[in-house]
Scaffold this motif. Structure first.
Motif, PDB file in Angstrom:
ATOM      1  N   CYS A   1     -11.021 -11.016  18.525  1.00 51.68           N
ATOM      2  CA  CYS A   1     -10.790 -11.828  17.332  1.00 51.68           C
ATOM      3  C   CYS A   1     -10.884 -10.999  16.056  1.00 51.68           C
ATOM      4  N   ASP A   2     -10.209 -11.472  15.020  1.00 55.92           N
ATOM      5  CA  ASP A   2     -10.193 -10.784  13.729  1.00 55.92           C
ATOM      6  C   ASP A   2     -11.419 -11.113  12.892  1.00 55.92           C
ATOM      7  N   GLY A   3     -11.957 -10.088  12.234  1.00 61.77           N
ATOM      8  CA  GLY A   3     -12.920 -10.264  11.154  1.00 61.77           C
ATOM      9  C   GLY A   3     -12.312  -9.680   9.893  1.00 61.77           C
ATOM     10  N   ARG A   4     -13.104  -9.547   8.840  1.00 69.15           N
ATOM     11  CA  ARG A   4     -12.610  -8.885   7.635  1.00 69.15           C
ATOM     12  C   ARG A   4     -12.499  -7.392   7.923  1.00 69.15           C
ATOM     13  N   SER A   5     -11.356  -6.806   7.624  1.00 68.37           N
ATOM     14  CA  SER A   5     -11.124  -5.421   8.022  1.00 68.37           C
ATOM     15  C   SER A   5     -11.825  -4.415   7.119  1.00 68.37           C
ATOM     16  N   TRP A   6     -12.431  -3.413   7.747  1.00 69.34           N
ATOM     17  CA  TRP A   6     -13.000  -2.273   7.015  1.00 69.34           C
ATOM     18  C   TRP A   6     -11.918  -1.519   6.237  1.00 69.34           C
ATOM     19  N   ARG A   7     -10.653  -1.681   6.639  1.00 71.55           N
ATOM     20  CA  ARG A   7      -9.558  -0.973   5.977  1.00 71.55           C
ATOM     21  C   ARG A   7      -9.396  -1.411   4.512  1.00 71.55           C
ATOM     22  N   LYS A   8      -9.775  -2.641   4.206  1.00 69.05           N
ATOM     23  CA  LYS A   8      -9.638  -3.132   2.830  1.00 69.05           C
ATOM     24  C   LYS A   8     -10.581  -2.409   1.877  1.00 69.05           C
ATOM     25  N   ASP A   9     -11.678  -1.895   2.400  1.00 68.70           N
ATOM     26  CA  ASP A   9     -12.599  -1.129   1.566  1.00 68.70           C
ATOM     27  C   ASP A   9     -12.058   0.278   1.308  1.00 68.70           C
ATOM     28  N   TYR A  10     -11.237   0.753   2.214  1.00 70.04           N
ATOM     29  CA  TYR A  10     -10.650   2.087   2.089  1.00 70.04           C
ATOM     30  C   TYR A  10      -9.352   2.047   1.285  1.00 70.04           C
ATOM     31  N   PHE A  11      -8.580   0.962   1.472  1.00 74.58           N
ATOM     32  CA  PHE A  11      -7.265   0.836   0.846  1.00 74.58           C
ATOM     33  C   PHE A  11      -7.103  -0.609   0.385  1.00 74.58           C
ATOM     34  N   ALA A  12      -7.309  -0.841  -0.916  1.00 74.24           N
ATOM     35  CA  ALA A  12      -7.386  -2.202  -1.458  1.00 74.24           C
ATOM     36  C   ALA A  12      -6.112  -3.012  -1.234  1.00 74.24           C
ATOM     37  N   GLU A  13      -4.976  -2.341  -1.115  1.00 74.57           N
ATOM     38  CA  GLU A  13      -3.697  -3.035  -0.968  1.00 74.57           C
ATOM     39  C   GLU A  13      -3.412  -3.463   0.477  1.00 74.57           C
ATOM     40  N   TYR A  14      -4.306  -3.135   1.395  1.00 70.78           N
ATOM     41  CA  TYR A  14      -4.083  -3.450   2.804  1.00 70.78           C
ATOM     42  C   TYR A  14      -3.950  -4.966   3.003  1.00 70.78           C
ATOM     43  N   LYS A  15      -2.810  -5.391   3.482  1.00 69.49           N
ATOM     44  CA  LYS A  15      -2.489  -6.796   3.766  1.00 69.49           C
ATOM     45  C   LYS A  15      -2.628  -7.717   2.555  1.00 69.49           C
ATOM     46  N   ALA A  16      -2.617  -7.154   1.360  1.00 62.76           N
ATOM     47  CA  ALA A  16      -2.830  -7.956   0.150  1.00 62.76           C
ATOM     48  C   ALA A  16      -1.704  -8.958  -0.086  1.00 62.76           C
ATOM     49  N   ARG A  17      -0.483  -8.606   0.338  1.00 61.87           N
ATOM     50  CA  ARG A  17       0.657  -9.478   0.059  1.00 61.87           C
ATOM     51  C   ARG A  17       0.671 -10.706   0.960  1.00 61.87           C
ATOM     52  N   ARG A  18      -0.035 -10.653   2.082  1.00 58.06           N
ATOM     53  CA  ARG A  18      -0.012 -11.785   3.012  1.00 58.06           C
ATOM     54  C   ARG A  18      -0.569 -13.058   2.377  1.00 58.06           C
ATOM     55  N   LYS A  19      -1.681 -12.918   1.659  1.00 61.58           N
ATOM     56  CA  LYS A  19      -2.283 -14.095   1.029  1.00 61.58           C
ATOM     57  C   LYS A  19      -1.336 -14.694  -0.005  1.00 61.58           C
ATOM     58  N   LYS A  20      -0.672 -13.839  -0.779  1.00 53.83           N
ATOM     59  CA  LYS A  20       0.281 -14.314  -1.781  1.00 53.83           C
ATOM     60  C   LYS A  20       1.405 -15.105  -1.109  1.00 53.83           C
ATOM     61  N   ASN A  21       1.912 -14.595   0.001  1.00 54.12           N
ATOM     62  CA  ASN A  21       2.994 -15.288   0.703  1.00 54.12           C
ATOM     63  C   ASN A  21       2.528 -16.627   1.254  1.00 54.12           C
ATOM     64  N   ARG A  22       1.297 -16.667   1.760  1.00 52.00           N
ATOM     65  CA  ARG A  22       0.782 -17.928   2.305  1.00 52.00           C
ATOM     66  C   ARG A  22       0.517 -18.945   1.202  1.00 52.00           C
ATOM     67  N   ASP A  23       0.056 -18.468   0.057  1.00 48.42           N
ATOM     68  CA  ASP A  23      -0.214 -19.379  -1.057  1.00 48.42           C
ATOM     69  C   ASP A  23       1.063 -20.055  -1.545  1.00 48.42           C
ATOM     70  N   SER A  24       2.200 -19.381  -1.412  1.00 46.67           N
ATOM     71  CA  SER A  24       3.475 -19.948  -1.861  1.00 46.67           C
ATOM     72  C   SER A  24       4.185 -20.733  -0.762  1.00 46.67           C
ATOM     73  N   SER A  25       3.569 -20.813   0.424  1.00 54.72           N
ATOM     74  CA  SER A  25       4.175 -21.494   1.563  1.00 54.72           C
ATOM     75  C   SER A  25       3.874 -22.993   1.525  1.00 54.72           C
ATOM     76  N   ASP A  26       4.724 -23.768   2.194  1.00 53.62           N
ATOM     77  CA  ASP A  26       4.500 -25.212   2.319  1.00 53.62           C
ATOM     78  C   ASP A  26       3.480 -25.537   3.405  1.00 53.62           C
ATOM     79  N   VAL A  27       3.140 -24.562   4.232  1.00 48.07           N
ATOM     80  CA  VAL A  27       2.196 -24.775   5.331  1.00 48.07           C
ATOM     81  C   VAL A  27       0.775 -24.883   4.786  1.00 48.07           C
ATOM     82  N   ASP A  28      -0.002 -25.814   5.322  1.00 49.48           N
ATOM     83  CA  ASP A  28      -1.414 -25.947   4.959  1.00 49.48           C
ATOM     84  C   ASP A  28      -2.215 -24.923   5.769  1.00 49.48           C
TER      85      ASP A  28
END
Length: 284
Positions: free
Chosen positions: A52-79
């Motif tokens: 299972c996924d947890g918060r990735s250690w990669r985000k501490d190393y590279f702040a842009e890691y998967k950053a665009r995913r949240k933006k795309n989900r926020d603009s989605s019609d899916v709850d």
């Protein structure tokens, strides 16, 4: 060992069934996918592990890691908040009621767990056969271990590559747009700033592949810096040792689970169609 990428199973179940966030329906399809993969592979590969996924250690190393995913989900019609709430609830139910070890780490992704467990099954002459159940091609690099195979629940096909090592380095050079990792010619903020990547030619990739042991001689200092950025994000041999050790400790410290709770769980959650094939869920 069968290692199932829980997030991949959840997402393939969600999209394959009309993007419904209804709890009962999602639970049924997640459980049915687990059932089918367990039944298909347990005779050859043995016990199933759920990663299972947890918060990735990669985000501490590279702040842009998967950053665009949240933006795309926020603009989605899916709850998505409701969808992820169901995913988490079912994961907790699996841990409590089903016979599989459910491995989570607060600072690691399923990728890290899968890579760690596979390394642990292959080193020191163990050479245990492993089936990865995931659609993520990042795991192609783990096919450097000859006893490792991968099945995609999304395409219903095996994922294989004749040269996993070459695939890994091409992946590092090209980056991974889905994870927000630009190619080695492009800036860190390329995707979050919606810039275009600097084009990367096949000729340059070929040159780099031919000089893997001496990249300093064929890369500029900026290219080399970006190469190391991407290598840290993509190469699953780069998992921090403390996280590797903690994942192994988690796995080895979990007691063997019983098959006795499966039927009651399915009945309680009104999974009537799955009750008829309760034996398919038995582990190992």
């Amino acid at each position: 060992m069968i290692i199932l990428d829980y997030s991949a199973i959840c997402m393939s179940s969600f999209f394959a069934r009309g993007s419904s966030s209804e709890e009962g329906l999602l639970r049924h399809f997640i459980l049915n996918s687990i059932r089918m993969n367990n039944l298909k592979y347990r005779d050859k590969y043995g016990e199933m592990i759920i990663a299972c996924d947890g918060r990735s250690w990669r985000k501490d190393y590279f702040a842009e890691y998967k950053a665009r995913r949240k933006k795309n989900r926020d603009s989605s019609d899916v709850d998505w908040e409701q969808v992820f709430k169901v995913f988490t609830k079912v994961r907790e139910e699996l841990d409590e009621h089903m016979p599989y070890k459910v491995i989570c780490h607060p600072n690691a992704e399923a990728d890290d767990i899968i890579a760690t467990l596979i390394r642990n099954t292959q080193e020191f002459g163990k050479h245990e056969p492993v089936m990865i159940v995931s659609s993520d091609k990042d795991f192609v690099q783990l096919q450097k271990y000859k006893n490792v195979e991968q099945w995609s629940p999304l395409t219903k096909k095996f994922i294989a590559h004749e040269n996993p090592n070459e695939y890994l380095y091409e992946h590092i050079f090209k980056g991974d747009s889905g994870d927000g990792v630009p190619n080695v010619l492009s800036d860190d903020d390329t995707f979050v700033s919606e810039k275009r990547q600097t084009p990367l030619s096949k000729k340059k990739i070929s040159l780099w592949l031919e000089n893997l042991n001496d990249l300093e001689s064929v890369m500029t200092s900026q290219e080399l810096r970006n190469y190391h950025r991407n290598e840290k994000m993509i190469n699953l041999d780069k998992i921090p040792e403390n996280i590797y050790s903690e994942i192994i400790d988690n796995y080895e410290s979990q007691p063997k689970k019983t098959n006795m709770k499966i039927l009651n769980y399915l009945i309680t959650r009104r999974c009537s169609q799955l009750v008829e094939c309760v034996g398919d869920f038995k582990n190992g």
